[in-house]
Write an enzyme that holds these catalytic residues in place. Structure first.
Site, PDB file in Angstrom:
ATOM      1  N   GLN A 125      68.242 -32.061  -8.739  1.00 22.88           N
ATOM      2  CA  GLN A 125      66.806 -32.185  -8.501  1.00 22.88           C
ATOM      3  C   GLN A 125      66.424 -33.644  -8.263  1.00 22.88           C
ATOM      4  O   GLN A 125      66.832 -34.539  -9.002  1.00 22.88           O
ATOM      5  CB  GLN A 125      66.036 -31.607  -9.705  1.00 22.88           C
TER       6      GLN A 125
ATOM      7  N   ASP B 170      71.093 -27.728  -0.673  1.00 22.17           N
ATOM      8  CA  ASP B 170      69.885 -28.447  -0.233  1.00 22.17           C
ATOM      9  C   ASP B 170      70.012 -28.876   1.236  1.00 22.17           C
ATOM     10  O   ASP B 170      68.997 -29.150   1.883  1.00 22.17           O
ATOM     11  CB  ASP B 170      69.710 -29.730  -1.068  1.00 22.17           C
TER      12      ASP B 170
ATOM     13  N   LYS C 180      63.549 -22.198 -10.134  1.00 22.32           N
ATOM     14  CA  LYS C 180      64.763 -21.902  -9.360  1.00 22.32           C
ATOM     15  C   LYS C 180      65.722 -21.058 -10.192  1.00 22.32           C
ATOM     16  O   LYS C 180      66.319 -20.090  -9.705  1.00 22.32           O
ATOM     17  CB  LYS C 180      65.420 -23.226  -8.904  1.00 22.32           C
TER      18      LYS C 180
HETATM   19  N1  GUN Z   1      62.603 -32.384  -5.147  1.00 25.48           N
HETATM   20  C1  GUN Z   1      61.553 -31.915  -4.438  1.00 25.48           C
HETATM   21  N2  GUN Z   1      61.961 -30.999  -3.532  1.00 25.48           N
HETATM   22  C2  GUN Z   1      63.303 -30.887  -3.678  1.00 25.48           C
HETATM   23  C3  GUN Z   1      64.294 -30.103  -3.028  1.00 25.48           C
HETATM   24  O1  GUN Z   1      64.032 -29.313  -2.105  1.00 25.48           O
HETATM   25  N3  GUN Z   1      65.567 -30.269  -3.480  1.00 25.48           N
HETATM   26  C4  GUN Z   1      65.883 -31.136  -4.473  1.00 25.48           C
HETATM   27  N4  GUN Z   1      67.174 -31.239  -4.827  1.00 25.48           N
HETATM   28  N5  GUN Z   1      64.988 -31.891  -5.092  1.00 25.48           N
HETATM   29  C5  GUN Z   1      63.703 -31.753  -4.694  1.00 25.48           C
END
Ligand code: GUN
Length: 297
Positions: free
Chosen positions: A96, A119, A52
């Protein structure tokens, strides 16, 4: 003939559009900023977060990254979120998941300013999504919608079976498919670990979206001829490879390919879209917070 869907190519097209929005914003004095916070020593989570951050760097979004010791008290994460909520150079905040057991996911997600919740997991944003007035569509389900649109796979009137009921993918995916309008108007069945006769449900699908997080749980015998298969799973399984593991989806690719009209591979299917849609949401967040208009696709 089965189409193997090229997720990287679709993501690259979206990313190019988001990059031009980021340029417009930067030229107006608003460089979009995304903060990622990792409170975990899980290798997969570390990899996702660094991907990311790399994407930010590539397209002109300012990346900020924070790590919190997974043994630290929850207050350490709360304080970091409070700081990011008031930092004007940060438009998007991503914590995350998963978090350590002693940290309440609900408390964390509710603490993020909903305007910065790229998110789309804050209860206000979940509510807006369900109500048909989404501010930030969750990245992975939004990416799946983009794949279906790019491949000309119509959701209107289609029987779509979603396997998995997670807050991150299954639930928002089902909600997006149910909405009125483009990418919606589907008849949606959500299956999960307690579903009776899963194979009967999956065989009834025009579009199957696998998001259970169970390696290769769906094979060709569970599919009907001509189904479009979107595999959201990214599972690390032990393998005689350099890293000691390989990535497989929730779908057994080889047997499913014989039945499907189109299928996403793992890796190279849905994964790149998740990152592209996070960049999209970050550009949208910067636009909403600054009032500088951009033309997001
Ligand atoms: N863990 C797995 N997928 C995601 C996501 O799309 N966002 C976040 N914050 N954590 C994740």
């Amino acid at each position: 003939m089965t189409t193997i869907i090229d997720g990287n190519a679709i993501a690259d097209r979206i990313t190019a559009d988001v990059e031009s929005c980021a340029t417009t914003l930067s030229e107006a004095g608003v460089k979009p900023g995304l903060a990622t916070v990792l409170m975990s020593d899980d290798g997969a989570s570390e990899t996702y977060v660094s991907m990311k951050q790399e994407a930010c760097e590539e397209i002109g979004i300012e990346g900020f990254h924070y790590e919190i010791d997974p043994d630290a008290p929850a207050t350490a994460l709360f304080e970091r979120i409070d700081d990011l909520n008031t930092d004007p150079s940060v438009h998007g905040i991503l914590v995350q998941l998963p978090l350590p057991d002693h940290v309440s996911k609900e408390a964390v997600l509710s603490r993020i300013d909903p305007m910065k919740d790229v998110d789309g997991f804050h209860p206000e944003n979940v509510g807006r999504l369900v109500a048909g007035n989404a501010r930030y569509k969750p990245c992975t389900p939004h990416g799946v919608q983009k794949i279906l649109a790019a491949e000309g796979i119509a959701t209107e009137g289609a029987d779509v079976v979603v396997v998995g009921r997670s807050d991150i993918v299954g639930k928002p995916m089902a909600n997006l498919l149910l909405q009125y309008g483009e990418g919606g108007n589907a008849t949606v069945t959500v299956c999960h670990s307690r579903t009776a006769d899963l194979a009967a449900k999956t065989r009834a699908a025009d579009i199957l979206i696998a998001a259970a997080g169970v390696p290769e749980m769906i094979d060709g015998s569970m599919l009907s001829e001509g189904v479009a298969v979107i595999d959201v799973g990214i599972n690390r399984v032990e393998a005689d490879a350099e890293k000691g593991y390989e990535l497989v989806g929730d779908v057994d690719f080889e047997s499913a390919k014989g039945k499907a009209s189109a299928i996403t591979p793992v890796p190279g299917g849905v994964g790149p879209l998740t990152i592209a849609m996070l960049m999209y949401n970050t550009a949208k967040a910067a636009s909403l917070q600054s009032g500088v208009d951009v033309d997001l696709p």
